[in-house]
Design a protein around this motif. Structure first.
Motif, PDB file in Angstrom:
ATOM      1  N   VAL A   8      33.626 -48.070  42.495  1.00  0.00           N
ATOM      2  CA  VAL A   8      34.072 -47.816  41.128  1.00  0.00           C
ATOM      3  C   VAL A   8      35.393 -47.069  41.220  1.00  0.00           C
ATOM      4  O   VAL A   8      35.468 -46.016  41.845  1.00  0.00           O
ATOM      5  CB  VAL A   8      33.028 -46.997  40.340  1.00  0.00           C
ATOM      6  N   ASP A  10      39.215 -45.793  39.268  1.00  0.00           N
ATOM      7  CA  ASP A  10      39.657 -45.278  37.973  1.00  0.00           C
ATOM      8  C   ASP A  10      40.982 -45.841  37.486  1.00  0.00           C
ATOM      9  O   ASP A  10      41.631 -45.254  36.646  1.00  0.00           O
ATOM     10  CB  ASP A  10      39.710 -43.756  38.005  1.00  0.00           C
ATOM     11  N   CYS A  31      36.412 -48.081  36.218  1.00  0.00           N
ATOM     12  CA  CYS A  31      35.709 -47.046  35.465  1.00  0.00           C
ATOM     13  C   CYS A  31      35.882 -47.344  33.980  1.00  0.00           C
ATOM     14  O   CYS A  31      36.995 -47.305  33.453  1.00  0.00           O
ATOM     15  CB  CYS A  31      36.285 -45.670  35.815  1.00  0.00           C
ATOM     16  N   HIS A  34      37.418 -44.434  31.978  1.00  0.00           N
ATOM     17  CA  HIS A  34      38.875 -44.331  32.085  1.00  0.00           C
ATOM     18  C   HIS A  34      39.576 -45.412  31.272  1.00  0.00           C
ATOM     19  O   HIS A  34      40.586 -45.146  30.616  1.00  0.00           O
ATOM     20  CB  HIS A  34      39.304 -44.414  33.552  1.00  0.00           C
ATOM     21  N   THR A 112      31.223 -45.296  35.350  1.00  0.00           N
ATOM     22  CA  THR A 112      32.208 -44.216  35.342  1.00  0.00           C
ATOM     23  C   THR A 112      32.300 -43.534  36.698  1.00  0.00           C
ATOM     24  O   THR A 112      31.338 -43.525  37.465  1.00  0.00           O
ATOM     25  CB  THR A 112      31.882 -43.164  34.268  1.00  0.00           C
ATOM     26  N   THR A 113      33.461 -42.959  36.954  1.00  0.00           N
ATOM     27  CA  THR A 113      33.665 -42.165  38.174  1.00  0.00           C
ATOM     28  C   THR A 113      33.550 -40.671  37.875  1.00  0.00           C
ATOM     29  O   THR A 113      33.765 -39.853  38.756  1.00  0.00           O
ATOM     30  CB  THR A 113      35.055 -42.440  38.776  1.00  0.00           C
ATOM     31  N   ASN A 114      33.218 -40.293  36.665  1.00  0.00           N
ATOM     32  CA  ASN A 114      33.228 -38.884  36.270  1.00  0.00           C
ATOM     33  C   ASN A 114      32.299 -38.006  37.109  1.00  0.00           C
ATOM     34  O   ASN A 114      32.657 -36.889  37.462  1.00  0.00           O
ATOM     35  CB  ASN A 114      32.887 -38.736  34.790  1.00  0.00           C
TER      36      ASN A 114
END
Length: 157
Positions: A8, A10, A31, A34, A112-114
């Motif tokens: 994944v 961003d 992502c 993003h 998501t990469t959060n």
């Protein structure tokens, strides 16, 4: 060399190509958070909630085909007012659709990469405040403790 199932990313330019060059069988997923944030940068504040809700229909679709239909509907509704959003999604489409092959429970993790970014921030913060380490084991133990504390509350507690 082992391969990666899914990566994944961003939205950094060239990152998907670099991953597939090193790991050719890897599925690259952008992502969604993003991409959504990038899209909302083109919106006025008064339309952000409505635009976000319509974007949600795209990435929460059951299949990639239904997501494409939702993107077309989004473009019909918002295309004249915000002409940059739908093309941004179309440019990233090959990295948007891979996660439709996964179960919805897995999609929540990989859209998501959060969480990864948050964990990296916790690790960097714990290492930065120490300066140097007497041994590699000391650094490993500190990283382990930072991750353990992060897992307890989802943040550094």
């Amino acid at each position: 060399m082992a391969d990666i199932l899914i990566a994944v990313v961003d939205g950094l330019k060239g990152f998907p190509e670099a991953i597939t060059a090193a790991f050719p069988d890897t599925t690259v997923q952008t992502c969604i958070v993003h991409l959504t944030r990038h899209s909302l940068n083109f919106c006025s504040w008064k339309d952000r909630k409505a635009v976000a809700a319509d974007l949600r229909l795209i990435y929460q679709a059951i299949t990639a085909d239904l997501a494409a239909d939702a993107l077309n509907a989004f473009e019909e509704k918002w295309g004249s007012q915000y002409p940059s959003i739908a093309p941004a999604w179309r440019r990233a489409w090959q990295e948007v659709i891979p996660f439709f092959a996964f179960d919805p429970a897995i999609r929540k993790i990989i859209y998501t990469t959060n969480a990864i970014e948050s964990l990296n921030r916790v690790i960097r913060k714990s290492i930065k405040t120490r300066g140097s380490f007497p041994t590699e084991d000391a650094a490993t133990k500190l990283i382990y403790l930072a991750i353990r504390n992060f897992e307890k509350g989802g943040r550094n507690v």
